[in-house]
Design a protein around this motif. Sequence first.
Motif, mmCIF file in Angstrom:
data_model
loop_
_atom_site.group_PDB
_atom_site.id
_atom_site.type_symbol
_atom_site.label_atom_id
_atom_site.label_comp_id
_atom_site.label_asym_id
_atom_site.label_seq_id
_atom_site.Cartn_x
_atom_site.Cartn_y
_atom_site.Cartn_z
ATOM 1 N N ALA A 40 21.030 29.311 -40.073
ATOM 2 C CA ALA A 40 21.082 29.056 -38.630
ATOM 3 C C ALA A 40 22.472 28.613 -38.201
ATOM 4 O O ALA A 40 22.992 29.066 -37.171
ATOM 5 N N THR A 41 23.090 27.741 -38.985
ATOM 6 C CA THR A 41 24.433 27.286 -38.615
ATOM 7 C C THR A 41 25.454 28.413 -38.783
ATOM 8 O O THR A 41 26.427 28.486 -38.033
ATOM 9 N N ALA A 42 25.229 29.307 -39.726
ATOM 10 C CA ALA A 42 26.131 30.454 -39.896
ATOM 11 C C ALA A 42 25.976 31.458 -38.762
ATOM 12 O O ALA A 42 26.932 32.133 -38.381
ATOM 13 N N ALA A 43 24.764 31.548 -38.210
ATOM 14 C CA ALA A 43 24.497 32.503 -37.132
ATOM 15 C C ALA A 43 25.051 32.033 -35.791
ATOM 16 O O ALA A 43 25.069 32.803 -34.823
ATOM 17 N N GLY A 44 25.448 30.774 -35.720
ATOM 18 C CA GLY A 44 26.023 30.259 -34.482
ATOM 19 C C GLY A 44 25.001 29.822 -33.451
ATOM 20 O O GLY A 44 25.348 29.470 -32.323
ATOM 21 N N VAL A 45 23.726 29.816 -33.825
ATOM 22 C CA VAL A 45 22.664 29.388 -32.912
ATOM 23 C C VAL A 45 22.562 27.867 -32.938
ATOM 24 O O VAL A 45 22.910 27.230 -33.937
ATOM 25 N N THR A 46 22.094 27.275 -31.848
ATOM 26 C CA THR A 46 21.916 25.822 -31.807
ATOM 27 C C THR A 46 20.671 25.448 -32.600
ATOM 28 O O THR A 46 19.574 25.942 -32.331
ATOM 29 N N LEU A 47 20.855 24.574 -33.564
ATOM 30 C CA LEU A 47 19.779 24.158 -34.466
ATOM 31 C C LEU A 47 19.423 22.701 -34.250
ATOM 32 O O LEU A 47 20.309 21.844 -34.133
ATOM 33 N N PHE A 48 18.129 22.427 -34.202
ATOM 34 C CA PHE A 48 17.615 21.061 -34.227
ATOM 35 C C PHE A 48 16.618 20.974 -35.376
ATOM 36 O O PHE A 48 15.746 21.829 -35.522
ATOM 37 N N SER A 49 16.745 19.928 -36.195
ATOM 38 C CA SER A 49 15.982 19.857 -37.438
ATOM 39 C C SER A 49 15.206 18.544 -37.541
ATOM 40 O O SER A 49 15.714 17.484 -37.169
ATOM 41 N N TYR A 99 18.291 34.367 -30.917
ATOM 42 C CA TYR A 99 17.675 33.233 -30.233
ATOM 43 C C TYR A 99 18.729 32.267 -29.710
ATOM 44 O O TYR A 99 19.862 32.222 -30.198
ATOM 45 N N ASP A 100 18.323 31.493 -28.714
ATOM 46 C CA ASP A 100 19.189 30.427 -28.200
ATOM 47 C C ASP A 100 19.081 29.175 -29.056
ATOM 48 O O ASP A 100 20.058 28.447 -29.221
ATOM 49 N N TYR A 101 17.876 28.935 -29.599
ATOM 50 C CA TYR A 101 17.629 27.711 -30.367
ATOM 51 C C TYR A 101 16.747 28.004 -31.569
ATOM 52 O O TYR A 101 15.821 28.812 -31.499
ATOM 53 N N VAL A 102 17.034 27.306 -32.648
ATOM 54 C CA VAL A 102 16.175 27.289 -33.835
ATOM 55 C C VAL A 102 15.688 25.860 -34.020
ATOM 56 O O VAL A 102 16.488 24.910 -34.013
ATOM 57 N N ILE A 103 14.380 25.694 -34.171
ATOM 58 C CA ILE A 103 13.791 24.395 -34.498
ATOM 59 C C ILE A 103 13.275 24.462 -35.924
ATOM 60 O O ILE A 103 12.466 25.330 -36.270
ATOM 61 N N ASP A 104 13.741 23.549 -36.741
ATOM 62 C CA ASP A 104 13.352 23.488 -38.146
ATOM 63 C C ASP A 104 12.357 22.357 -38.350
ATOM 64 O O ASP A 104 12.699 21.182 -38.246
ATOM 65 N N ILE A 143 12.993 29.923 -31.550
ATOM 66 C CA ILE A 143 12.183 30.217 -32.731
ATOM 67 C C ILE A 143 11.939 28.909 -33.469
ATOM 68 O O ILE A 143 12.869 28.119 -33.672
ATOM 69 N N LEU A 144 10.703 28.681 -33.832
ATOM 70 C CA LEU A 144 10.279 27.428 -34.445
ATOM 71 C C LEU A 144 9.638 27.708 -35.793
ATOM 72 O O LEU A 144 8.706 28.510 -35.889
ATOM 73 N N PHE A 145 10.149 27.063 -36.819
ATOM 74 C CA PHE A 145 9.632 27.242 -38.173
ATOM 75 C C PHE A 145 8.837 26.006 -38.579
ATOM 76 O O PHE A 145 9.368 24.900 -38.653
ATOM 77 N N GLY A 146 7.530 26.207 -38.833
ATOM 78 C CA GLY A 146 6.642 25.112 -39.207
ATOM 79 C C GLY A 146 5.816 24.661 -38.029
ATOM 80 O O GLY A 146 6.353 24.141 -37.046
ATOM 81 N N THR A 147 4.505 24.864 -38.104
ATOM 82 C CA THR A 147 3.622 24.514 -36.980
ATOM 83 C C THR A 147 2.606 23.449 -37.391
ATOM 84 O O THR A 147 1.452 23.490 -36.986
ATOM 85 N N ARG A 204 16.870 19.451 -22.873
ATOM 86 C CA ARG A 204 18.025 18.765 -22.295
ATOM 87 C C ARG A 204 19.314 19.515 -22.569
ATOM 88 O O ARG A 204 20.211 19.576 -21.732
ATOM 89 N N HIS A 205 19.421 20.105 -23.767
ATOM 90 C CA HIS A 205 20.602 20.902 -24.079
ATOM 91 C C HIS A 205 20.674 22.127 -23.180
ATOM 92 O O HIS A 205 21.746 22.472 -22.634
ATOM 93 N N ARG A 206 19.559 22.779 -22.986
ATOM 94 C CA ARG A 206 19.521 23.979 -22.136
ATOM 95 C C ARG A 206 19.914 23.632 -20.708
ATOM 96 O O ARG A 206 20.702 24.342 -20.082
ATOM 97 N N LEU A 207 19.373 22.591 -20.174
ATOM 98 C CA LEU A 207 19.670 22.215 -18.788
ATOM 99 C C LEU A 207 21.113 21.718 -18.665
ATOM 100 O O LEU A 207 21.772 21.951 -17.638
ATOM 101 N N GLY A 208 21.615 21.063 -19.704
ATOM 102 C CA GLY A 208 22.994 20.613 -19.683
ATOM 103 C C GLY A 208 23.975 21.762 -19.664
ATOM 104 O O GLY A 208 25.037 21.687 -19.024
ATOM 105 N N GLU A 209 23.622 22.850 -20.352
ATOM 106 C CA GLU A 209 24.478 24.029 -20.390
ATOM 107 C C GLU A 209 24.642 24.628 -19.010
ATOM 108 O O GLU A 209 25.684 25.192 -18.674
#
Length: 249
Positions: free
Chosen positions: A137-146, A117-122, A29-33, A243-248
């Motif tokens: 996002a950090t409370a939900a335990g999802v991987t966040l990139f900002s 979701y697996d990832y949140v993009i801020d 899920i991506l916030f801001g386009t 890269r995070h997904r493939l590393g997992e």
Amino acid sequence: MIPSSDPLSRVALLTGEAGLDSLRSCRVILFGTGGVGAWAAEALMRSGIGHLTIVDADSVAPSNINRQLPALHSTIGQEKTAVLRSRLLDIAPEAEIVAVQGFYNASTAADFHLEEYDYVIDAIDSLADKALLILNATAAGVTLFSSMGAALKMDPLKISVAEFWKVTGCPLAAALRRRFKKSGQMPRRKFKCVYSPELLTNHPEAVDLSGETALSYGKVAVNGALMHITATFGLILASLVIRHRLGEK
């Protein structure tokens, strides 16, 4: 074996079929386009991400054309998420792409089930809404990139990635840290940010953009920005997910 006629055959050459399957099953899920987020969305689609939800309340304005993927003279006035979704489906017709026309803020946060979701993009501009998304996002335990601030910069070689508390030279990151400390609410987990310590100023003869609707997003000011910077921020965000997904796996 994936045939060379498959649009993702070049991806599979790097990831293998198992890696490509992992990308196809990934939910983002991506916030801001805008100048950052839309480029991240395109990179994710061209790399095989199977589900993407894009969230933005804005419509295309003439001043977006210099840097934002959905912004063309033919799309002025149209919803950014709708324009972007149409483009992304043309790239990846088999992908599940959900477009949400709206804000992420205190009154809408409960509508977004981040834990699904697996990832949140801020890529949010508003300080208050960005801080809220980071906390949730950090409370939900999802991987966040900002994304930190991408305006007032010209040198893409200064763009870097660091854990939030180790970001230096970025006024937006500093403002977020002050906000967290003042409120006593802290992110529950570490997360990585794309940022640049470069800080220029608007040209003294710059045009007056004080009437821009972007001010309704909680921006303090409208600052100059260039596509080769904002797009690089977005592409790096996409790379962090991939890269995070493939590393997992």
